[in-house]
Design a protein around this motif. Structure first.
Motif, PDB file in Angstrom:
ATOM      1  N   GLY A 211      72.964 -41.937  18.733  1.00  0.00           N
ATOM      2  CA  GLY A 211      72.504 -42.322  17.406  1.00  0.00           C
ATOM      3  C   GLY A 211      73.144 -43.614  16.943  1.00  0.00           C
ATOM      4  O   GLY A 211      73.980 -44.209  17.623  1.00  0.00           O
ATOM      5  N   ASP A 223      67.363 -42.739  11.107  1.00  0.00           N
ATOM      6  CA  ASP A 223      66.262 -41.785  11.268  1.00  0.00           C
ATOM      7  C   ASP A 223      65.040 -42.417  11.943  1.00  0.00           C
ATOM      8  O   ASP A 223      63.932 -41.940  11.802  1.00  0.00           O
ATOM      9  CB  ASP A 223      65.866 -41.218   9.902  1.00  0.00           C
ATOM     10  CG  ASP A 223      64.991 -39.973  10.015  1.00  0.00           C
ATOM     11  OD1 ASP A 223      65.224 -39.178  10.944  1.00  0.00           O
ATOM     12  OD2 ASP A 223      64.065 -39.813   9.195  1.00  0.00           O
ATOM     13  N   THR A 224      65.257 -43.505  12.674  1.00  0.00           N
ATOM     14  CA  THR A 224      64.140 -44.116  13.381  1.00  0.00           C
ATOM     15  C   THR A 224      63.780 -43.279  14.603  1.00  0.00           C
ATOM     16  O   THR A 224      64.549 -42.429  15.058  1.00  0.00           O
ATOM     17  CB  THR A 224      64.496 -45.545  13.831  1.00  0.00           C
ATOM     18  OG1 THR A 224      65.632 -45.490  14.711  1.00  0.00           O
ATOM     19  CG2 THR A 224      64.827 -46.428  12.642  1.00  0.00           C
ATOM     20  N   GLU A 225      62.611 -43.528  15.149  1.00  0.00           N
ATOM     21  CA  GLU A 225      62.151 -42.746  16.302  1.00  0.00           C
ATOM     22  C   GLU A 225      63.119 -42.853  17.469  1.00  0.00           C
ATOM     23  O   GLU A 225      63.363 -41.869  18.181  1.00  0.00           O
ATOM     24  CB  GLU A 225      60.770 -43.239  16.731  1.00  0.00           C
ATOM     25  CG  GLU A 225      60.166 -42.455  17.888  1.00  0.00           C
ATOM     26  CD  GLU A 225      58.766 -42.915  18.232  1.00  0.00           C
ATOM     27  OE1 GLU A 225      58.209 -42.418  19.228  1.00  0.00           O
ATOM     28  OE2 GLU A 225      58.233 -43.784  17.501  1.00  0.00           O
ATOM     29  N   ARG A 228      66.710 -41.015  16.141  1.00  0.00           N
ATOM     30  CA  ARG A 228      66.711 -39.679  15.544  1.00  0.00           C
ATOM     31  C   ARG A 228      67.248 -38.599  16.487  1.00  0.00           C
ATOM     32  O   ARG A 228      68.048 -37.748  16.056  1.00  0.00           O
ATOM     33  CB  ARG A 228      65.308 -39.299  15.066  1.00  0.00           C
ATOM     34  CG  ARG A 228      65.272 -37.970  14.286  1.00  0.00           C
ATOM     35  CD  ARG A 228      63.877 -37.604  13.835  1.00  0.00           C
ATOM     36  NE  ARG A 228      63.322 -38.626  12.975  1.00  0.00           N
ATOM     37  CZ  ARG A 228      62.277 -39.392  13.301  1.00  0.00           C
ATOM     38  NH1 ARG A 228      61.680 -39.244  14.482  1.00  0.00           N
ATOM     39  NH2 ARG A 228      61.824 -40.301  12.467  1.00  0.00           N
ATOM     40  N   THR A 231      70.970 -38.748  16.392  1.00  0.00           N
ATOM     41  CA  THR A 231      71.471 -38.302  15.094  1.00  0.00           C
ATOM     42  C   THR A 231      71.506 -36.780  15.018  1.00  0.00           C
ATOM     43  O   THR A 231      72.481 -36.174  14.573  1.00  0.00           O
ATOM     44  CB  THR A 231      70.592 -38.853  13.954  1.00  0.00           C
ATOM     45  OG1 THR A 231      70.616 -40.284  13.976  1.00  0.00           O
ATOM     46  CG2 THR A 231      71.088 -38.367  12.601  1.00  0.00           C
ATOM     47  N   LEU A 232      70.449 -36.137  15.498  1.00  0.00           N
ATOM     48  CA  LEU A 232      70.374 -34.673  15.471  1.00  0.00           C
ATOM     49  C   LEU A 232      71.419 -34.058  16.408  1.00  0.00           C
ATOM     50  O   LEU A 232      72.030 -33.033  16.076  1.00  0.00           O
ATOM     51  CB  LEU A 232      68.974 -34.217  15.865  1.00  0.00           C
ATOM     52  CG  LEU A 232      67.856 -34.583  14.875  1.00  0.00           C
ATOM     53  CD1 LEU A 232      66.499 -34.160  15.417  1.00  0.00           C
ATOM     54  CD2 LEU A 232      68.113 -33.939  13.515  1.00  0.00           C
TER      55      LEU A 232
END
Length: 280
Positions: A211, A223-225, A228, A231-232
């Motif tokens: 991320g 939170d971009t494609e 993301r 990040t998760l």
């Protein structure tokens, strides 16, 4: 590892001067250019909040710079740490701000947003930042533009007790399991890992999971494609740490610090400058 830094000038030399353990030389006044009939000196005011030995280091470096640049004088002014940024902001508004300011990097964004500091001319300072780790220099950028020069920097590291942890974890994913201790319900229970969860101590590791918060252009990419999934994964890692019964991974610094001070934690994530505290 995550770094935080003190910004402004005199890169790396500070580390060399403060790590030897030798007695610092007394700063000697530089010859006055006016006394030699030269043009009046350019006086640069430098605000900082250091005292004691660190302030002596600044004095030594300032006098050294003056000897190498006879037309420049550096006036060091110590200010209270708790009001330094506020005093500087007020001085900017009044037109009496110093030319140089030594502050923690966490204040840089706010100062840049208010245009109390402006981007630097990177072509003129390439040599000054060439030997600084790229990650540290990137932390001095706002919207992709360099606004300060790191003076010192600090890194997050894993401190662990070799008597209790046979081998340190190889990855962040293994951090909890490698240091976990059996769960108990006693008030003075021990923990395998004591970890203060805050933005400063956890967000830097988002890149290890793929991320990122900021893109190269300075825009938020959390939170971009592309980012993301990373990040998760980072969030899931934090959830596992928080749920680990053998770890005290919480956002209460007081409880984490108390466990470490009482020697009730086998490992912790903290800033490198605190190494002497853990060696005692």
């Amino acid at each position: 590892m995550k770094t935080r830094f003190l910004a402004l000038l005199l890169v790396w030399v500070l580390v060399a001067c403060t790590s030897t353990g030798q007695t610092l030389p007394t700063p000697e006044p530089s010859p006055s250019p006016e006394a030699a009939g030269a043009s009046p000196a350019l006086v640069l005011t430098f605000w900082h909040s250091w005292n004691g030995r660190p302030a002596q280091v600044l004095g030594v470096l300032a006098r050294r710079y003056e000897r190498e640049h006879p037309g420049v004088r550096i006036r060091l002014e110590e200010r209270p740490a708790v009001t330094l940024v506020r005093d500087y902001s007020e001085a900017v508004a009044d037109g009496g701000a110093p030319q140089m300011l030594l502050v923690l990097s966490r204040y840089l964004g706010e100062l840049a947003e208010n245009r109390y500091v402006l981007p630097l001319n990177e072509q003129r300072i390439d040599e000054a930042v060439a030997e600084i780790p790229p990650g540290v220099v990137d932390g001095a950028r706002i919207a992709g533009r360099l606004h300060s020069i790191p003076l010192t920097y600090d890194s997050l590291v894993l401190f662990y007790d070799r008597r209790q942890v046979a081998a340190p974890p190889a990855t962040l994913v293994d951090l909890g399991s490698a240091t976990s201790a059996p769960a108990t319900e006693t008030p003075d229970r021990s923990w395998g890992l004591a970890y203060y969860l805050s933005a400063a101590t956890t967000l830097p590791y988002i890149e290890a999971f793929g991320g990122a918060v900021w893109g190269a252009d300075g825009n938020v990419v959390l939170d971009t494609e592309e980012r993301r999934p990373g990040t998760l994964s980072w969030l899931e890692w934090l959830k596992r740490l928080r749920a680990d019964t053998g770890a005290q991974a919480i956002d209460d610094f007081g409880l984490v610090h108390a466990a470490i001070q009482a020697n009730r934690a086998a490992a912790t994530v903290d800033w490198l400058h605190r190494l002497p505290d853990y060696q005692r």
